[in-house]
Scaffold this active site. Structure first.
Site: not given
Length: 583
Positions: A183, A259, A280-283
């Site tokens: 990534k 993301s 960071g929030g399900g990425s």
């Protein structure tokens, strides 16, 4: 008496609220941004209307926990791993029979390794084919946009070195010669790290590798390029007009998730068996679910962050994404462990893969199910897949325990305050963010700049309380795993008008993140596993959550889940580049 999550009647309380907001794209999104900036009071009204001020009514006495480290270890049930309990990459050599490829259409790391050992192919031959496939993926209509940056000469150089090692019968291990994508949030020597933008680090070439990349290269893995991501990590779809919107290999008219969508699409399309994401929030877990692959969000502090772009440092961690459970374990173990240059990694016990192949008898596992929460899905096929898995787990001896997780709605808001405050702060270091970012990113940065220092501190006080509640769940109630859907929906549709300017779709964001953000907020690990398909043949993912630093149990249950699903996984309809080993 009703359980904490339910009313005494037939109605069920909304444990986490679904955000209600209009869908905006194209000119409507541009006008919305203009109004936010120039109409007095509108920005404050929108911020209030999202519910993000609701934490202010809480009266918390806890001290704030700024970093989700479980201190002291004893309170959180963390034990130092004994050296003789640690089983490293050699576990794969001793369990060849267990490494069954449950879908011969997908190439796993072991397929590459065996092909090289038997001289069926060389890493150089594979990478020469692969480079052509990457180019093809970027030139087709529409382009896949998964791996968006690659360096031909660097790939060939790595592949040549790996080929020579196999020729001399001295491979570095089961990852030697295996292609891995990264990534665009992590430094890889010879590449820019643009974090999904058109301006951050533009023209700045990384001179060194991030620690995780360095560790993979020491195992002989071949880094084949950078993957696309949602700009600044501020989204769950993968829509990114500035660098190219990635497509879901299972249906080109749907998003891969975000993301880390490019990493998920690269795996699902067959360009590589393993890729790195950041969560960071399900990425990691959201795109893994949408693309039908495996994705591991590690414990905060388990992986080094040296060489990563710091967007949301107290909630985000890197982790592997893969085509199989074995590959997930391989990549995890290669990267896990303390790093002298990252103090946040000092606290962890030794990583282990102990129990990975103990899949036939689950009588030692207590798996928590929060029934009322799990009902909050928008697609009945997800509920069916969840129920089917629960029955299969029971048949293997697992103890299914009904649980309650308090404060989930407050935790959702606290996580939003935390992650968006941190990303907004990181982004504002760059003046270009206000005129070069996508319109949806600009809206988010404007909106979340209204979070106050008090909001942030209250969120961290809630983090203290929530981590203690989870500790009680794992240790006093003896829960080993929590099982939820990964997402409340399958991959959302791409609307053509969103491709030029982006989109704001808070309802879909809410549905995608419903079951994942509490994991980031508390710093605990979780894994998303494939669990079938909906009526549109879009993949479904389920999530298992464990206590701090217990990735070994997650990898074990991922292997169990792989066996439960069996050969039901399907090759994507629209993109397939996985014929990399010469026949």
């Amino acid at each position: 008496m009703s359980s904490p999550g339910e009313q005494s009647g037939s109605e069920t309380l909304e444990i986490t609220k679904r955000l209600v907001a209009p869908y905006l794209s194209g000119w409507s999104l541009r006008i919305y941004l203009f109004l936010l900036k120039y109409v007095p009071g509108l920005l404050s009204f929108v911020f209030w209307n999202t519910g993000l001020t609701s934490l202010r009514k809480l009266k918390l006495e806890e001290c704030p926990t700024n970093l989700p480290l479980p201190i002291p270890k004893e309170y959180f049930g963390i034990k130092e791993t004994k050296v003789d309990e640690v089983k490293g990459l050699e576990i794969f050599e001793g369990n060849k029979s267990a490494q069954k490829n449950y879908s011969s259409e997908f190439l796993c790391a072991n397929d590459f390794h065996e092909a090289y050992l038997t001289k069926k192919a060389t890493p150089l031959q594979v990478c020469e084919i692969l480079i052509g496939k990457i180019e093809e993926s970027l030139l087709c209509n529409p382009p896949l946009n998964a791996i968006i940056k690659y360096e031909r000469e660097d790939i060939i150089e790595q592949a040549t070195a790996s080929t020579n090692r196999y020729a001399d019968n001295r491979p570095l291990g089961p990852l030697d010669g295996v292609p891995i994508a990264v990534k665009d949030e992590m430094d890889v020597k010879g590449y820019e790290t643009n974090v999904g933008t058109s301006f951050i680090n533009r023209g700045v070439i990384a001179k060194t590798d991030a620690t995780l990349i360095e560790r993979l290269k020491k195992q002989g893995a071949i880094i084949i390029g950078k993957t696309s991501m949602h700009e600044l990590g501020l989204g769950i779809s993968g829509n990114n007009p500035n660098v190219g919107t990635c497509r879901n290999p299972h249906n080109i008219n749907h998003y891969p998730g975000g993301s880390s969508g490019g990493s998920a699409a690269a795996i699902a399309s067959g360009l590589c068996p393993i890729a790195l994401g950041c969560d960071g929030g399900g990425s990691i877990r959201i795109p893994s679910a949408f693309c039908g692959i495996y994705g591991l969000k590690t414990t905060w502090g388990r992986f080094s962050t040296k060489g990563e772009f710091s967007l949301d440092p107290t909630v985000a961690v890197s982790g592997p994404m893969s085509v199989s459970a074995d590959d997930l374990a391989l990549a995890y173990y290669a990267m896990a462990g303390k790093d002298d240059e990252d103090p946040n990694t000092y606290y962890q016990p030794l990583p282990t893969l102990s129990g990975l192949y103990n899949t036939e008898n689950l009588s030692d596992l207590r798996i928590g199910i929060y029934k009322a929460w799990n009902k909050q899905v928008c697609n009945p096929a997800i509920t069916q897949a969840l129920n089917d898995f629960i029955e299969k787990l029971k048949s293997l001896g697992a103890n299914i325990i009904e649980i309650d997780i308090p404060d989930l709605e407050e935790v959702r808001i606290a996580h939003v305050i935390t992650i968006c405050s941190e990303i907004s702060t990181s982004g504002k270091r760059y003046k270009e963010i206000f005129f070069k970012c996508n319109y949806d990113s600009r809206c988010n940065v404007e909106l979340f700049s209204l979070a106050t220092a008090s909001d942030y501190i209250i969120a961290q006080q809630l983090r203290t309380r929530f981590m203690r509640n989870l500790s009680d769940l794992f240790n006093k109630q003896k829960i080993d795993l929590i099982l939820t859907p990964s997402t409340a929906i399958t991959a959302p549709k791409i609307y053509p008008k969103s491709l030029k300017y982006g989109e704001a779709d808070l309802e879909t964001v809410s549905d995608a993140m419903r079951f994942v953000n509490f994991v980031n907020f508390a710093g605990i690990p979780a894994v998303s596993v494939p669990a079938g398909y909906d009526d549109k043949q879009l993949p479904i993912g389920l999530q298992f959550v464990a206590k701090w630093f217990d990735e070994a149990t997650l990898l074990r249950i991922a292997k169990v889940s792989e066996e439960i699903l069996g050969n039901k996984r399907k090759r994507p309809n629209d993109f397939w580049f996985g014929d990399l080993i010469p026949k």
